[in-house]
Design an enzyme around this catalytic site. Structure first.
Site, PDB file in Angstrom:
ATOM      1  CG  ASP A  30      -2.047   1.002   1.112  1.00 33.39           C
ATOM      2  OD1 ASP A  30      -3.199   0.567   1.031  1.00 33.39           O
ATOM      3  OD2 ASP A  30      -1.768   2.230   1.104  1.00 33.39           O
ATOM      4  CG  ASN A  86     -11.940  -0.546   4.201  1.00 40.35           C
ATOM      5  OD1 ASN A  86     -12.242  -0.998   5.294  1.00 40.35           O
ATOM      6  ND2 ASN A  86     -10.820   0.134   3.995  1.00 40.35           N
ATOM      7  N   GLY A  92     -15.578   3.067   4.275  1.00 46.82           N
ATOM      8  CA  GLY A  92     -14.364   3.829   3.972  1.00 46.82           C
ATOM      9  C   GLY A  92     -13.675   3.399   2.688  1.00 46.82           C
ATOM     10  CD  GLN A  93     -15.004  -0.439  -2.001  1.00 48.07           C
ATOM     11  OE1 GLN A  93     -16.176  -0.565  -1.647  1.00 48.07           O
ATOM     12  NE2 GLN A  93     -14.447  -1.196  -2.917  1.00 48.07           N
ATOM     13  CG  HIS A  99      -8.751  -2.885  -2.219  1.00 47.65           C
ATOM     14  ND1 HIS A  99      -9.762  -2.164  -2.819  1.00 47.65           N
ATOM     15  CD2 HIS A  99      -8.453  -2.217  -1.073  1.00 47.65           C
ATOM     16  CE1 HIS A  99     -10.058  -1.107  -2.088  1.00 47.65           C
ATOM     17  NE2 HIS A  99      -9.281  -1.121  -1.006  1.00 47.65           N
ATOM     18  CG  HIS A 101      -6.850  -2.780   3.242  1.00 49.01           C
ATOM     19  ND1 HIS A 101      -6.051  -1.690   3.007  1.00 49.01           N
ATOM     20  CD2 HIS A 101      -8.064  -2.475   2.733  1.00 49.01           C
ATOM     21  CE1 HIS A 101      -6.750  -0.747   2.390  1.00 49.01           C
ATOM     22  NE2 HIS A 101      -7.976  -1.203   2.216  1.00 49.01           N
TER      23      HIS A 101
HETATM   24  P1  AMP Z   1      -9.793   1.550   0.562  1.00 45.14           P
HETATM   25  O1  AMP Z   1      -9.899   2.783   1.398  1.00 45.14           O
HETATM   26  O2  AMP Z   1     -10.173   0.294   1.270  1.00 45.14           O
HETATM   27  O3  AMP Z   1     -10.513   1.704  -0.767  1.00 45.14           O
HETATM   28  O4  AMP Z   1      -8.249   1.373   0.265  1.00 45.14           O
HETATM   29  C1  AMP Z   1      -7.595   1.912  -0.805  1.00 45.14           C
HETATM   30  C2  AMP Z   1      -6.130   1.815  -0.503  1.00 45.14           C
HETATM   31  O5  AMP Z   1      -5.419   1.962  -1.717  1.00 45.14           O
HETATM   32  C3  AMP Z   1      -5.611   2.874   0.463  1.00 45.14           C
HETATM   33  O6  AMP Z   1      -5.035   2.234   1.606  1.00 45.14           O
HETATM   34  C4  AMP Z   1      -4.574   3.624  -0.346  1.00 45.14           C
HETATM   35  O7  AMP Z   1      -3.453   4.014   0.404  1.00 45.14           O
HETATM   36  C5  AMP Z   1      -4.212   2.601  -1.423  1.00 45.14           C
HETATM   37  N1  AMP Z   1      -3.703   3.138  -2.668  1.00 45.14           N
HETATM   38  C6  AMP Z   1      -4.229   4.131  -3.418  1.00 45.14           C
HETATM   39  N2  AMP Z   1      -3.491   4.335  -4.516  1.00 45.14           N
HETATM   40  C7  AMP Z   1      -2.481   3.429  -4.479  1.00 45.14           C
HETATM   41  C8  AMP Z   1      -1.372   3.126  -5.330  1.00 45.14           C
HETATM   42  N3  AMP Z   1      -1.160   3.802  -6.467  1.00 45.14           N
HETATM   43  N4  AMP Z   1      -0.526   2.136  -4.965  1.00 45.14           N
HETATM   44  C9  AMP Z   1      -0.727   1.450  -3.815  1.00 45.14           C
HETATM   45  N5  AMP Z   1      -1.762   1.676  -2.968  1.00 45.14           N
HETATM   46  C10 AMP Z   1      -2.610   2.653  -3.298  1.00 45.14           C
END
Ligand code: AMP
Length: 111
Positions: A30, A86, A92-93, A99, A101
């Protein structure tokens, strides 16, 4: 999906710190880690929500989780970790490509 950042990462159009890839998933670091170790497991099939899963997508998500369990030691997660998916606005998505985490590398405490 043309505007999906994770589809772009999977295609290689946006760089990422990839730690694992096969034909149906990718695991990356991440970009904004919320723990000492914070990975994202990305199914390559684009869909946003668990409720969109048909049997094929459900099997992919199951194999993602199974693969994560096999990679625990390689990922430095052998002492335990937290799995979060999420969902939607209240969850909080922020990226609408399902994906998983994976947080660990240190004691995470309670929620
Ligand atoms: P969510 O809030 O569950 O949708 O998580 C999205 C996650 O994607 C967050 O933890 C961000 O830090 C991560 N994220 C967004 N852009 C990138 C990227 N280019 N490379 C890696 N992680 C990313």
């Amino acid at each position: 999906m043309e505007n999906c950042i994770f589809c772009k990462i999977i295609k290689g159009d946006i760089p990422s710190k990839k730690v694992y890839e096969d034909e149906e998933m990718m695991i990356i670091h991440d970009v904004a880690p919320k723990a000492k170790l914070h990975y994202l497991c990305l199914p390559k099939t684009h869909f946003a929500l668990l409720k969109e899963m048909d049997d094929t997508k459900a099997a992919i998500v199951a194999r993602c989780l199974q693969k994560v369990s096999k990679l625990e030691k390689d990922l430095g997660l052998e002492d335990g970790y937290r799995v979060i998916i999420n969902q939607g606005e209240n969850g909080g998505q922020t990226v609408h490509h399902l994906h998983i985490h994976l947080l660990g590398g240190e004691p995470l405490g309670d929620f």
